[in-house]
Write an enzyme that holds these catalytic residues in place. Structure first.
Site, short mmCIF file in Angstrom:
data_model
loop_
_atom_site.label_atom_id
_atom_site.label_comp_id
_atom_site.label_asym_id
_atom_site.label_seq_id
_atom_site.Cartn_x
_atom_site.Cartn_y
_atom_site.Cartn_z
N ARG A 147 46.78 36.40 41.28
CA ARG A 147 46.70 36.10 42.72
C ARG A 147 47.89 35.25 43.17
O ARG A 147 48.44 35.48 44.25
CB ARG A 147 45.39 35.39 43.07
CG ARG A 147 44.18 36.30 42.96
CD ARG A 147 42.90 35.55 43.29
NE ARG A 147 42.75 34.44 42.34
CZ ARG A 147 41.98 33.37 42.55
NH1 ARG A 147 41.31 33.24 43.67
NH2 ARG A 147 41.89 32.44 41.65
N ASN A 200 39.69 37.32 44.34
CA ASN A 200 38.99 37.97 43.25
C ASN A 200 37.71 38.61 43.77
O ASN A 200 37.04 38.07 44.65
CB ASN A 200 38.63 36.97 42.15
CG ASN A 200 39.82 36.55 41.33
OD1 ASN A 200 40.83 37.23 41.26
ND2 ASN A 200 39.70 35.40 40.67
#
Length: 94
Positions: free
Chosen positions: A21, A39
């Site tokens: 990320r 997520n």
């Protein structure tokens, strides 16, 4: 001429717990796109991005190549649309 688009991406593979990320945030900054990355419960990562259509294609290509050296991208599903959410920056959710 600039064509602003919205891009929804789901990335599958080893993409959680490996800095993926935060790598996406850097790629977004380099690509000059805004949006979010988070997520998902199924182990995938969801990315929402907006910007110039050509910059979004470049961003997508970099995501497919896995911007994190520890991640293993297996599959990338994506969809372009005209439904802009007008993000001001690119942020990690969660």
């Amino acid at each position: 001429m600039i064509f602003m688009k919205h891009l929804s991406i789901h990335v599958y593979g080893l993409v959680q717990g490996v800095g993926f990320r935060y790598s996406v945030v850097q790629v977004a900054a380099d690509s000059e796109v805004t949006g979010t990355v988070e997520n998902e419960m199924d182990g995938s990562v969801k990315i929402e991005a907006e910007g110039d259509e050509m910059k979004l294609y470049s961003f997508l290509q970099k995501i497919r190549q896995s911007p994190s050296p520890f991640a293993k991208v297996k599959t990338v599903d994506y969809d372009f649309s005209d439904n802009l959410k007008n993000y001001q920056k690119f942020t990690v959710i969660g």
